[in-house]
Design an enzyme around this catalytic site. Sequence first.
Site, mmCIF file in Angstrom:
data_model
loop_
_atom_site.group_PDB
_atom_site.id
_atom_site.type_symbol
_atom_site.label_atom_id
_atom_site.label_comp_id
_atom_site.label_asym_id
_atom_site.label_seq_id
_atom_site.Cartn_x
_atom_site.Cartn_y
_atom_site.Cartn_z
ATOM 1 C CE LYS A 120 -0.516 0.874 4.961
ATOM 2 N NZ LYS A 120 0.478 1.978 4.973
ATOM 3 N N PRO A 164 9.654 -4.971 -0.107
ATOM 4 C CG PRO A 164 10.958 -3.256 -0.998
ATOM 5 C CD PRO A 164 9.649 -3.960 -1.184
ATOM 6 N N GLY A 175 7.679 1.017 4.860
ATOM 7 C CA GLY A 175 6.482 1.834 4.947
ATOM 8 C C GLY A 175 5.435 1.477 3.918
ATOM 9 C CG LEU A 176 6.342 0.178 0.486
ATOM 10 C CD1 LEU A 176 7.173 -0.572 -0.562
ATOM 11 C CD2 LEU A 176 5.606 1.356 -0.165
ATOM 12 N N GLY A 177 3.617 -1.552 4.128
ATOM 13 C CA GLY A 177 2.621 -2.461 4.695
ATOM 14 C C GLY A 177 2.714 -3.884 4.204
ATOM 15 N N GLY A 193 4.125 -6.727 5.348
ATOM 16 C CA GLY A 193 3.795 -7.782 6.309
ATOM 17 C C GLY A 193 2.325 -7.791 6.666
ATOM 18 C CB SER A 194 -0.081 -5.056 7.282
ATOM 19 O OG SER A 194 0.571 -4.523 8.416
ATOM 20 C CG ASP A 203 -0.667 -1.311 8.226
ATOM 21 O OD1 ASP A 203 -0.475 -2.381 8.827
ATOM 22 O OD2 ASP A 203 0.210 -0.749 7.543
#
Length: 270
Positions: free
Chosen positions: A8, A90, A94-96, A98-99, A132
């Site tokens: 995201k 990566p 800040g791209l979420g 793992g979420s 998130d």
Amino acid sequence: MLVFPNAKLNLGLYVTGRRPDGFRTLESVFVPLPWCDALEVLPAAATTLTLTGIPIPGELATNLCLRAYELLQADFALPPVQLHLHKVVPIGAGLGGGSGDAAFALRALNSLFQLQLSAESLESYARRLGADCAFFIQNKPVFAVEKGDIFEDISLDLRGVACKVIYPGLHISTAEAYARVTPRPPRHSLRGALQQPLETWRHTVSNDFEEALTPHYPVLGDIKAALYAAGAAYASLSGSGSAVYGLFPGAEMPPKTSLPTEYQVWDGQL
């Protein structure tokens, strides 16, 4: 079952206060980014998790995909499964990523075992895994508040906008990022600013983490400047970093930049 958990982007991010439980409150708009991992879920004799791709730090037992299975297994007595995650997005960017993996694991298990859980029920499970995670259940643009886990609808049309995301290989922990930010009221109405032409966002849509982190990590400012020099209408840090993205309206693919070739780059349409 094979699914492709996406990342995201944050369009703006304001850290607005601190909750009694210690979490910060925020305002941000989340949009799906089609930079994807791959997650396979198969029935098995015993529950296992295997990993390939980008190395994931920590013990396997703490992996969010396995924890997602354990949450549902506790309520539905699921049979054992083999989980395999191929990591591409990566970590610490800040791209979420793992979420997204956790949420897609919940979605896949719900489908594979015909649990018939609603989107709202899946979001409730996802919130127990991370702030998130719930976004990735419905995986559509939302205006996010509170911890980033409460969503409001937003009308946002990004068709015809190309995007370049650049990750410099710098891992910034969420704890460090929040420690450097002082909560404050938003300087602009984020919802209102994003309804204006994309070319105006440069002056009205900002990320509080970017202001706090760039003095300590000048590479973030270097990447942002390179994206603007390449013609981006808007460029920003995503989440708490360290990935920086640029938006290029009316382009099929973003132009090249003069940044080091070892940086990880995603190019494409939103």
